[in-house]
Design a protein around this motif. Sequence first.
Motif, PDB file in Angstrom:
ATOM      1  N   VAL A  53       0.849  -1.285   0.043  1.00  0.00           N
ATOM      2  CA  VAL A  53       0.003  -0.008  -0.089  1.00  0.00           C
ATOM      3  C   VAL A  53       1.028   1.211  -0.081  1.00  0.00           C
ATOM      4  O   VAL A  53       0.535   2.072  -0.790  1.00  0.00           O
ATOM      5  N   VAL A  54       1.881   1.387   0.861  1.00  0.00           N
ATOM      6  CA  VAL A  54       2.935   2.333   0.858  1.00  0.00           C
ATOM      7  C   VAL A  54       3.564   2.581  -0.544  1.00  0.00           C
ATOM      8  O   VAL A  54       3.290   3.695  -1.127  1.00  0.00           O
ATOM      9  N   LEU A  55       3.962   1.715  -1.128  1.00  0.00           N
ATOM     10  CA  LEU A  55       4.529   1.565  -2.325  1.00  0.00           C
ATOM     11  C   LEU A  55       3.892   2.221  -3.392  1.00  0.00           C
ATOM     12  O   LEU A  55       4.185   2.935  -4.443  1.00  0.00           O
ATOM     13  N   THR A  56       2.514   1.545  -3.351  1.00  0.00           N
ATOM     14  CA  THR A  56       1.500   2.102  -4.498  1.00  0.00           C
ATOM     15  C   THR A  56       1.259   3.606  -4.209  1.00  0.00           C
ATOM     16  O   THR A  56       1.067   4.380  -5.314  1.00  0.00           O
ATOM     17  N   SER A  57       1.161   3.921  -3.068  1.00  0.00           N
ATOM     18  CA  SER A  57       0.589   5.480  -2.863  1.00  0.00           C
ATOM     19  C   SER A  57       1.588   6.433  -3.310  1.00  0.00           C
ATOM     20  O   SER A  57       1.547   7.385  -3.911  1.00  0.00           O
ATOM     21  N   VAL A  58       2.859   5.920  -3.395  1.00  0.00           N
ATOM     22  CA  VAL A  58       4.087   6.697  -4.084  1.00  0.00           C
ATOM     23  C   VAL A  58       4.512   6.374  -5.325  1.00  0.00           C
ATOM     24  O   VAL A  58       5.650   7.133  -5.928  1.00  0.00           O
ATOM     25  N   ALA A  63       3.563   3.268 -13.522  1.00  0.00           N
ATOM     26  CA  ALA A  63       4.494   2.073 -12.783  1.00  0.00           C
ATOM     27  C   ALA A  63       3.176   1.222 -12.103  1.00  0.00           C
ATOM     28  O   ALA A  63       3.062  -0.015 -12.222  1.00  0.00           O
ATOM     29  N   ILE A  64       1.816   1.820 -11.724  1.00  0.00           N
ATOM     30  CA  ILE A  64       0.898   1.227 -11.354  1.00  0.00           C
ATOM     31  C   ILE A  64       0.256   0.455 -12.335  1.00  0.00           C
ATOM     32  O   ILE A  64      -0.045  -0.765 -12.210  1.00  0.00           O
ATOM     33  N   ASN A  65       0.018   0.828 -13.430  1.00  0.00           N
ATOM     34  CA  ASN A  65      -0.518   0.224 -14.532  1.00  0.00           C
ATOM     35  C   ASN A  65       0.308  -1.015 -15.139  1.00  0.00           C
ATOM     36  O   ASN A  65      -0.180  -2.174 -15.271  1.00  0.00           O
ATOM     37  N   LEU A 280      -6.395   5.233  -7.689  1.00  0.00           N
ATOM     38  CA  LEU A 280      -5.845   4.192  -6.913  1.00  0.00           C
ATOM     39  C   LEU A 280      -4.653   4.808  -5.909  1.00  0.00           C
ATOM     40  O   LEU A 280      -4.555   4.360  -4.876  1.00  0.00           O
ATOM     41  N   SER A 281      -3.963   5.410  -6.629  1.00  0.00           N
ATOM     42  CA  SER A 281      -2.741   5.840  -5.759  1.00  0.00           C
ATOM     43  C   SER A 281      -3.172   6.919  -4.727  1.00  0.00           C
ATOM     44  O   SER A 281      -2.750   7.091  -3.671  1.00  0.00           O
TER      45      SER A 281
END
Lengths: 316, 343
Positions: A53-58, A63-65, A280-281
Amino acid sequence: MTTLTAPPARGRSRPRNPNRPAWEEPPTAVGQTAKGLTLGTVVLLIIVPVYCVVLTSVSTPGAINRAGGLVIVPDGITFDPYSTMLSGGPVRRALLVTFGITAVGTVLSMVVSVLCAYGLSRSRSLGHRFLLMVLVVTMFVSGGLIPTFLVVSELGGYGKYWSLILPSAVSVFNILVLRGFYSSTAAELIDAARMDGASEWRILWSVVLPTSRAVTAVITLFYAVGYWNTFFNVMLYLPTDSQKWPLQYVLYEYVNLGMNMPGQVNSGFGVSGHSQTAPLSLQMAVVVITLLPIMLVFPFMQKHFAKGMLTGAIKG
Amino acid sequence: MASTVAEQGEDEDEQDRREAAAGDGGTPVSGTAAGGRAAERRISWRIRLRRDKSLILMTLPAVALLLVFNYLPMVGTITAFQYYDPLDGITNSEWAGLANFRQLFGDPLFWHAMENTLYISAVQLVLFFPIPILLALLLNSVLNSRIRSLIQAITFLPHFYSWVLVVTLFQQMIGGAGLLNQFLREHNAGTWDFMTNPHTFSLLVTSQVVWKDAGWGIIVFLAALSAIDQNLYEAAAADGAGRWRRMWHITLPGMRGVIVLMLVLRLGNALSVGFEQLLIQRFAVGHDAADVLDTFSFYYGIGTQNYSYGAAAGIFKSVISLLLIWGANKLAHRFGEDGLYRK
């Protein structure tokens, strides 16, 4: 795995673990591995979700895609979600509200609890048995949800901030913990102070409080975490007034239920022109903001958990 | 009875202000604890009141809050015997006698909630209760104290997360769009619908409780373990008892009292299974699976503004809970343990 050089321990007996009692058998390899695997899995199960979760938020939307949602390997790092969110909008409001409730509530709860705990800790004082009973009864018998709701509503609490604080301001359990500590420590110190002519208020302030810093810190943090996590009272008393929602309720509405943020187009969430920011982020950023204070405060609390029960002015 | 205390408090308030004006550290308040309880009884209560008034005064804010927000609602349970109308308030609402209870006992939704409550509670008892004990045993055998306290710290951190946060994290990991299902989809292994499946809801709820609170539950069992006399182990080892025999004959009997106590508490709370937790997920799995007694009185009491009906459900729950605590204690005494209170 091939070993080119002999491992240093070969041939000699392994150095004894000084913590292992002399009579205990040496550990078996199978046992050690199983133990390590079990504990390792337990620790990973707790760390991995938070890490993702932390990594996705930043992470950048790209990158998320690429990761197909949650990010496990760091790729493109950006702090945009945080800056858009903190520049205004519902999350920033909720953050302020939550900080306010936590600060006011914790101070109130602590003042009330410390006073009450000390008041009940002198075991020969008049009426302390009766007062103690008044407290303890509430741990076993309660009016229940609806009558509490009706009482708070009839007192005019519906829609007011105080309904998030006052009904749960006193935790009898916390008071009993403090009381146990106060009555078991520093009896000699208290008597000495009394001989010197100190009033009970004075004793509490300059003798008991300084000698019980650790337990005070732990209880303060219990209360603070409780207020930080305020959720159900919001559902009861402020369900429609989104201006007054604290963080947990924002998390519930916008992340858990997936509702749209009010003013999503022009303020706060996804400022127009920044529409490429993946929602999402942003959602994960809300999760992190909710999580962060607890993670930051925790090591501090951890230290006191261990120390709390050992400290005492007499021993030191 | 509580009002007398409040009045006393006001009188003392007066006195105390006068004394405060006279300056801090005025007269020594206590008679330096000469003699025991018997000597204490000989002092008249007037003198004791004068001596202890600041102590009593200190307890008043907490007592006042409890009176308003805990005792007043206890009185407020009479709404269960009324047709409560918010406009009339508790004092003017019409009396209903037992009509609410009669309606409640004839309501299939209520019995369904009851069934869910007991079912989820039973699943948690079997699948959650032993885990902290096992983890404590395991952690106790880790000799390196640094690693031990690190693991302990990590495992009890989730206890401080809110339920919304825990459910959100679960959603992100194993939910429909979560990490696990992405992985399954990428490998064409189909999807696994755990967060919204009513049939496995009790397992989901239990796994969340385990994730959040197992580490916290360890604390009390670790304390019990550290209280066991090490000499017993040494003596047993000298007599040739191996690892497992020592665990069976020393460790487990040493933990017995605490285990029974926790079991009593658990049984006493059997009817309150994770209120917030279920409330938050009721939307995703549907009320059929997620309604328990607490959520029942919330939705059918506050949600539909049928307050008296919800209050009746609440009373029913409290009475059964008290009976459960009492019964569990009886059982604990039967096994020769103290339970919540001594015999």
